[in-house]
Design an enzyme around this catalytic site. Structure first.
Site, PDB file in Angstrom:
ATOM      1  N   ASP A   1      98.790  27.207  55.180  1.00  0.00           N
ATOM      2  CA  ASP A   1      98.263  26.554  53.994  1.00  0.00           C
ATOM      3  C   ASP A   1      96.852  27.088  53.751  1.00  0.00           C
ATOM      4  OD1 ASP A   1      98.010  24.892  51.800  1.00  0.00           O
ATOM      5  OD2 ASP A   1      98.741  23.118  52.839  1.00  0.00           O
ATOM      6  N   TYR A   2      96.268  26.686  52.645  1.00  0.00           N
ATOM      7  CA  TYR A   2      95.020  27.265  52.156  1.00  0.00           C
ATOM      8  C   TYR A   2      93.900  27.159  53.211  1.00  0.00           C
ATOM      9  CZ  TYR A   2      91.775  28.621  48.406  1.00  0.00           C
ATOM     10  OH  TYR A   2      90.863  29.279  47.615  1.00  0.00           O
TER      11      TYR A   2
END
Length: 742
Positions: free
Chosen positions: A270-271
């Protein structure tokens, strides 16, 4: 469907990738592991100029958050024409519930209990996204969530692992189609692996901690279902699992996902989650990158950890070239399976944009699917459906807010093309009734509080007193009042946790003032999560939860409000009476001292001094404009034999005044087991459409597989003994019979 696993065994692919990797330098391999954001859609970490330079240097394997097929084609052309090995790029986006034709938010979609509708949504999304240059969607989110304070409950399918698993498979089928062979079939990414929906206190990016037994039985099934459906990629979550950040958790990403479940696709973070491991106090970026790679992470989203540190770590022997090669191979295999080596411009046909985006066919699908997701919570004296006559007052901040109809994670939508609710209702009654309008209130009284709830899709504010006066003046002229209230689109979603789950203050006062007029009031509830509606349930004659219904909200709401379509949605998440009940879910373990009488307070039982234990609206709940009667449940036998089956039948009759769709639900309870088991678990359901006066026998077939669970040793088994089977219209309104399993 051709699964990614079967494609992964393709010897031609293996030979091609091996030959390519033999020619790659270390930096080129590390480049394939780097996934930056282009920054068009939300704030990213590079601008378009920097992105182009990264492509020329072979320092990225793909990118996301860029909108526009021309931009995407230009960047793909750089990769194919201006780099040494001409490796194409993966292009991703958060296409969560539509690209430009926006469908209801995922939580709403799950309330249709219609996997065909969800697959239809994903298919339309894939067609539009692929026509606009996108070959990879970061969807579905399958996190089980039982705490409405968590804003991202809006992105999932609710609290139940069985229903969540069916929905996960439907998303994957819709996006990936026939193994992503067609130009309108895209790569799916299941997220957030794993357990993210169990975030403590409903606070985003927060700690998750639970037993393995609970993981396997309650939280992991939807992820596994997506893998079994052939999902091509998996996104790791922000949270820790067993105290280790998921992005660096080898048990999670390798032992469980790859070895136990057989997933052979690509894992993306994820980011910036590799970089954020330092915030947990686990490791700085360089060490975090080593740990993430060793755990089984393949692609680094926005941390720049793999690209920036792994070469030095390799020299220091903290990682091996074999580890880097394994990650690089999985990235390249993903591109191969997507067909990008054969046709790098597979998703870059500009002629498709107008032809396949926001089409009449897609809008019709969005409208039809939306009507299935609305949940009728209350309908006293059969106020709904409304007749198309007289004067109807539409009042509330959501009444004429076209930019808020799409809900969370609709970054690629163009709301300027969408009708507001007001426009939809006026169009529906044209020439038959008059729709009056007043905004009625601000979202919140306080302007600063409201700013956090409308940071992308603003609502024009007015004077609080003047807005209320205008609303009451408008209501006085009307025969019936429709109040469009609740959350704004940006009050649920990522980073949008709430501690107060009531309708915001200014809107509550507006609703109370409207009810006080004595006119009949219909509450159209806009929300991305369960809200606390105690006053509303006690005082408002009719409540229709329309969630956020997407680009066709105006038309879809009109269809149901005026009776063209009878509502059929059922809740997939329990609505609490108070925040203090959270987390709240129907498939709980029984307390050691359960309180079965909520009419009085009973000392020394498991209850609250100031509130009931039960939800206001339970899982599976939803009314209709017609009425369904359930006959007595019948079992084909009192014994389920070993390797045999048992049939459960109930006759359902539509004895109301219109045709309608009912969702018949079946639950099981293991009376005695090796470990404590839930009081009931959904094990089957059927959507049936019955004409007025018609009856149908609904039959469920049980086998021993329906009885199995993961025991204390994580063995998937059942023990012979007694089981309760329940059938009904929701998780509370059930009839029960007992059988014995051999």
């Amino acid at each position: 469907m051709v699964s990614c696993a079967s494609q992964g065994e393709n010897s031609e692919m293996n030979s091609y990738i091996s030959s390519l990797m033999e020619r790659m330098t270390l930096q080129e391999k590390l480049g394939q592991l780097n996934l930056p954001s282009g920054g068009d859609l939300v704030t990213g970490n590079v601008n378009s100029g920097e992105l182009s330079e990264l492509v020329r240097e072979g320092r990225i394997g793909g990118f996301f958050n860029v909108k526009g097929v021309e931009k995407i084609a230009a960047l793909q052309r750089l990769a194919v024409d201006s780099t040494r090995l001409c490796i194409p790029l993966l292009v991703g986006a958060d296409v969560i519930h539509g690209y430009e034709t926006i469908f209801p938010i995922p939580l709403a979609l799950s309330c249709s209990w219609d996997t065909a509708a969800v697959e239809r949504m994903a298919r339309v999304s894939a067609v539009e996204a692929s026509a606009n240059g996108i070959g990879w969607t970061f969807s579905p989110m399958v996190d089980i969530c039982r705490d409405a304070r968590w804003g991202r409950i809006a992105e999932g399918s609710g609290e139940d692992p069985y229903l969540g698993s069916l929905m996960a498979k439907a998303y994957v089928r819709g996006y990936q189609g026939n193994g992503m062979q067609g130009k309108d079939e895209i790569l799916s990414c299941v997220k957030h692996f794993a357990l993210y929906g169990a975030s403590e206190s409903g606070l985003d990016y927060n700690v998750v901690d639970m037993s393995r037994q609970r993981m396997y039985n309650e939280y992991l099934p939807p992820y596994r279902a997506a893998v079994e459906a052939g999902v091509g990629t998996v996104m790791s979550s922000f949270n820790v699992v067993d105290g280790i950040p998921a992005t660096a958790n080898k048990w999670l990403l390798t032992d469980l996902l790859r070895h136990e479940w057989g997933f052979n696709g690509m894992v993306v973070t994820d980011y910036a989650s590799i970089a954020e491991m330092s915030v947990y106090g686990v490791a700085p970026l360089k060490e975090a990158s080593v740990r993430a790679l060793a755990a089984g992470t393949d692609m680094d989203m926005c941390s720049n950890g793999f690209l920036g540190t792994l070469e030095e770590s390799l020299k220091e022997k903290a990682v091996t070239e074999a580890q880097i090669d394994a990650a690089c191979r999985r990235v390249l295999e993903t591109k191969y399976k997507l067909g990008l080596f054969t046709d790098p411009y597979k998703y870059c046909d500009p002629d498709r944009v107008e032809r396949e985006t926001y089409t009449d066919e897609h809008r019709t699908a969005a409208r039809e699917v939306a009507t299935e997701t609305f949940v009728l919570l209350k309908n006293s004296n059969r106020l709904l459906p409304l007749a198309k006559r007289g004067k109807i007052a539409l009042i509330g901040p959501m009444a004429d807010a076209a930019n808020n109809m799409c809900g969370t994670w609709s970054l690629t939508c163009n709301s300027s093309r969408h009708e507001s609710l007001l426009q939809g209702l006026r169009s529906a009654v044209e020439g038959q009734a008059e729709v009056l309008y007043a905004k009625g209130s601000n979202l919140y009284y306080d302007a600063e509080t409201e700013k956090g709830a409308v940071y992308i899709r603003p609502l024009e504010r007015g004077d609080n007193r003047a807005l209320l006066d205008e609303a009451l003046h408008t209501a006085a002229r009307a025969d019936v009042i429709v109040a469009a209230l609740g959350e704004s689109a940006e009050m649920s979603g990522e980073s949008l946790s709430r501690t107060n789950l009531e309708i915001p203050d200014a809107q509550q006062d507006l609703l109370k003032a409207l009810v006080k007029t004595g006119k009949p009031v219909v509450l159209l509830l806009f929300t991305g999560r369960p809200l606390i509606l105690n006053w509303e349930e006690a005082n408002v004659p009719a409540i229709l939860n329309v969630w956020y219904a997407g680009s066709e909200t105006g038309k879809a709401v009109a269809d149901v409000l005026f009776g063209k379509v009878t509502p059929s949605g059922k809740l997939t998440t329990s609505f609490p009476r108070a925040v203090g009940q959270l987390p709240l879910y129907y498939n709980r373990i029984s307390q050691s001292r359960p309180d079965d009488d909520e009419t009085v307070f009973n000392h020394y039982t498991s209850n609250y001094l100031d509130e009931k234990n039960s939800p206001l609206y339970p899982f599976g709940y939803g009314l209709s404009y017609t009425h369904f009667t359930y006959g007595e449940m019948r079992l084909s036998s009192e014994v389920l034999p070993k390797n045999g089956k048992l049939e459960v039948t109930v006759t359902v009759t539509n004895d109301g005044e219109t045709d309608g769709t009912e969702i018949v639900q079946l639950y099981l309870h293991d009376v005695f087991a090796e470990i404590a088991r839930p009081v009931k678990e959904l094990k089957g359901y059927q959507r049936i459409h019955l004409k007025q006066g018609a009856s149908r026998d609904v039959t469920f077939t049980l086998t021993e597989n329906d009885l199995k669970y993961y025991n204390s040793k994580l063995q998937y088994v059942y023990e012979p003994g007694e089981f309760d089977v329940m059938v009904g219209s929701n998780s509370q309104a059930v009839q029960t019979k007992r059988f014995r399993a051999e």
